[in-house]
Design an enzyme around this catalytic site. Structure first.
Site, PDB file in Angstrom:
ATOM      1  N   HIS A 251       0.744  -1.517  -0.095  1.00 48.37           N
ATOM      2  CA  HIS A 251       0.079  -0.108   0.018  1.00 48.37           C
ATOM      3  C   HIS A 251       1.340   1.080  -0.012  1.00 48.37           C
ATOM      4  CE1 HIS A 251      -2.972   2.724   2.124  1.00 48.37           C
ATOM      5  NE2 HIS A 251      -3.468   2.749   0.914  1.00 48.37           N
TER       6      HIS A 251
ATOM      7  N   CYS B  69      -0.417   0.403   9.640  1.00 48.95           N
ATOM      8  CA  CYS B  69      -0.847   1.609   9.583  1.00 48.95           C
ATOM      9  C   CYS B  69      -2.329   1.998   8.905  1.00 48.95           C
ATOM     10  CB  CYS B  69      -0.024   1.829   7.972  1.00 48.95           C
ATOM     11  SG  CYS B  69       2.158   2.355   8.795  1.00 48.95           S
ATOM     12  N   HIS B  70      -2.868   1.029   7.752  1.00 46.57           N
ATOM     13  CA  HIS B  70      -3.586   0.974   6.952  1.00 46.57           C
ATOM     14  C   HIS B  70      -5.013  -0.290   6.764  1.00 46.57           C
ATOM     15  CE1 HIS B  70      -1.076   3.945   5.478  1.00 46.57           C
ATOM     16  NE2 HIS B  70      -2.056   5.410   6.179  1.00 46.57           N
ATOM     17  N   GLY B  71      -4.169  -1.322   8.186  1.00 47.82           N
ATOM     18  CA  GLY B  71      -4.920  -2.305   7.808  1.00 47.82           C
ATOM     19  C   GLY B  71      -5.202  -3.721   6.568  1.00 47.82           C
TER      20      GLY B  71
END
Lengths: 430, 176
Positions: free
Chosen positions: B116, B140-142
């Site tokens: 990502h 961080c963003h799953g």
């Protein structure tokens, strides 16, 4: 200010009109180095060197900013980071040689520019301010070049830093504390290297600022010219563009040929092999000299070998070296002749060439070891150097009978000027 | 020449300006190229790692090109779980077999860089969260990766990258 017949900026493109009405930057450029700046039509190739010096500065800033991306200003790794640039960084070898030789080219061009000023008395009224700012630029250049030479942290870098900051220790009372303050220590080390890097990055932009003032001051009276006769009429001038952009472009081509020959075929010709040895605070190189562009001044520094009255030899040498440049500040008032150009001043001209020889002799002695006969020659040449500016120039100015000047630049170029017969006695100054 | 409207001077002008233009562009090349990785950075592009101490179910973090690499010794259950997935349902369809070396399917070697925005996913270290698919989880963003380090859930577009590697011996792997 410009001459009344200067072309006016009239953009035909609507976008350029829109920009010009809001931010007249294109107009500014047009009036400064475009068709809107009328320049004497008789400039010879000696007038290329101002533009070339500007080009050299840009070259140094561009290559310098790039080198700063790879250089590490730390006494522990500085030398290795320069080798890293030479061996590992893509094109690093070329960029570093371009920067090192660019400094030499900058000085070659600027020395030519200065001696052009000497010969054509470009420093005379109404152009004193241009000259004074030029001397300031030269002093800033010397400081920048010196600090740049310290950065590779080789033997010459280290000992150059030590010797040059040692000059300040000659000042009575505050000398030694001043040297320690400049270095941030007792000898050049990390503190000195870091501040030199910081200032070496800063000063070129200061130079750029003073150059803007230099060119601004130049545009008030306009460029001088080889006859030294001021512009009187439109037929004396041509627009800067395309006439002098083309002529400067040709000069730039020659400049780049010499520059590339140095960078690609003799990159270390003007350097010292000792600077490829890492700095060693315990061992001075046998023959320590600055870069070639400082040699004449270095010779003057070394010419003072015995105390003079109450002034110690060390201080005397330092004072003389700085005075050798400071005396240029007084040039507009030391040379009192009403005629500018050396072409029309037979006696002045002879002494000008003698000065050129004198400075070359000083330069040679400055690069030679500090031993006889070079010390003796340096002493005689240094004495003559100051004699030229302080004694010979004022005397020559007052006793010399200049040759008759042409009525105008047009007459000098074409052999005749129809206006000359109309107003022979008192030419109308535009 | 003057008759057809082309002046000698026009030719000289165009030739000179073109020549200067080409020269200026050529000078730009080194100025741009100098910012690319230098020879010493490229020289650090391979690293050898001893994997003898990694028992099944364990993973280590190694460094290659200044970035983390996950070397994971998969358990038979983890291999089975990875093989059980219908590849066509995956966002970045790849089999575990394709992502490992033949005969050494238990050694899953991937970059520890979330596809990502480049954070280091959890799951390789002792006691770290492995996410709902038992592989890696990027905090961080799953983004959630499975036991073959394939993207299963979250914003990451690709599976964790498999760096070029080969086994120098049964206990040493060379990455890069």
């Amino acid at each position: 200010m410009s001459f009344p017949w200067a072309n006016e900026y009239k953009p035909t493109n609507p976008l350029m009109q829109w920009v010009d009405n809001r931010l007249p930057l294109p107009r500014f450029v047009y009036n400064a180095v475009g068709a809107g700046y009328p320049v004497p039509r008789n400039l010879n190739y000696m007038w290329n060197f101002g533009v070339l010096a500007g080009f050299a500065l840009v070259l140094q800033i561009v290559t310098g900013v790039v080198l700063a991306m790879h250089y590490a200003a730390n006494a522990g790794v500085a030398f290795d980071s320069v080798e890293h640039i030479m061996r590992d960084v893509n094109w690093g070898w070329m960029l570093r040689y371009a920067h090192a030789n660019g400094a030499s080219m900058f000085f070659i061009v600027v020395y030519t520019h200065i001696f052009r000023g000497f010969f054509y008395s470009s420093y005379k009224a109404p152009r004193e301010m241009i000259w004074l700012l030029g001397v300031v630029i030269f002093l800033l250049m010397m400081a920048t070049a010196f600090m740049g030479y310290v950065l590779p942290w080789g033997q010459m870098s280290f000992w150059g830093a030590k010797v040059i900051t040692g000059l300040f220790s000659a000042i009575p009372l505050v000398g030694t504390p001043l040297q320690q303050w400049l270095l941030g220590g007792f000898a050049p080390d990390n503190a000195a290297l870091n501040r030199f890097f910081s200032l070496h990055f800063l000063l070129p932009f200061v130079i750029l600022g003073v150059i803007i003032l230099h060119v601004w001051a130049l545009h008030i009276p306009g460029s001088s010219n080889p006859t030294g006769v001021e512009v009187k009429q439109e037929s004396d001038t041509v627009p800067f563009h395309p006439y002098y952009t083309a002529k400067d472009g040709f000069g730039l081509g020659i400049f780049l040929m010499v520059y590339c020959a140095l960078v690609f075929f003799a990159p270390n010709l003007l350097g010292h092999p000792d600077n490829y040895i890492p700095a060693n605070p315990l061992s001075t190189p046998a023959h320590i000299v600055p870069e070639w562009y400082f040699w004449p001044f270095y010779a003057i520094l070394r010419a003072f070998t015995s105390d003079f009255m109450f002034i110690p030899a060390k201080l005397m040498g330092v004072l003389a070296m700085f005075s050798a440049i400071l005396v240029w500040f007084f040039l507009p008032w030391l040379d009192t002749s009403p005629v500018r150009s050396g072409h029309y001043r037979p006696l002045f001209r002879k002494f000008f060439y003698l000065l050129v020889v004198d400075v070359l002799v000083l330069g040679y002695c400055g690069g030679a070891p500090a031993e006889e006969p070079y010390v003796m020659i340096s002493q005689i040449a240094s004495m003559y150097y100051f004699l030229h500016f302080l004694v010979i120039l004022p005397i020559v100015s007052s006793v010399e009978t200049p040759q008759p000047l042409p009525f105008s630049i047009t007459e000098a170029v074409l052999g005749k000027d129809e206006h000359a017969t109309l107003a022979p006695a008192t030419p109308a100054v535009a | 020449m003057a008759g057809d409207g082309v002046r000698r001077r026009d030719f000289i002008n165009i030739a000179a300006v073109s020549f200067a233009g080409v020269g200026g562009l050529a000078a730009l090349y080194p100025l741009i190229s100098q910012m690319a990785p230098s020879a010493d950075v490229l020289a650090e592009s391979s690293t050898e790692i001893d994997i003898s101490a990694i028992s099944p179910g364990q993973a280590i973090k190694a460094v290659w090109r200044k970035q983390p690499v996950f070397i994971r010794n998969l358990t038979p259950e983890e291999i089975k779980a990875a093989d059980a997935v219908d590849v066509s349902t995956l966002r970045d369809p790849e089999t575990l077999e394709k992502r490992t070396t033949a005969g050494k399917t238990n050694w899953l070697i991937t970059m520890g860089v979330c596809t990502h925005l480049g954070c280091v996913p959890l799951g390789a270290g002792e006691g770290e969260v492995k996410g709902e698919f038992g592989g890696y989880f990027c905090p961080c963003h799953g983004s959630v990766y499975d036991t073959a380090a394939r993207i299963r859930k979250g914003p990451a577009p690709k599976n964790l990258e498999v760096p070029p590697h080969e086994f120098s011996s049964d206990t040493v792997v060379k990455i890069g």
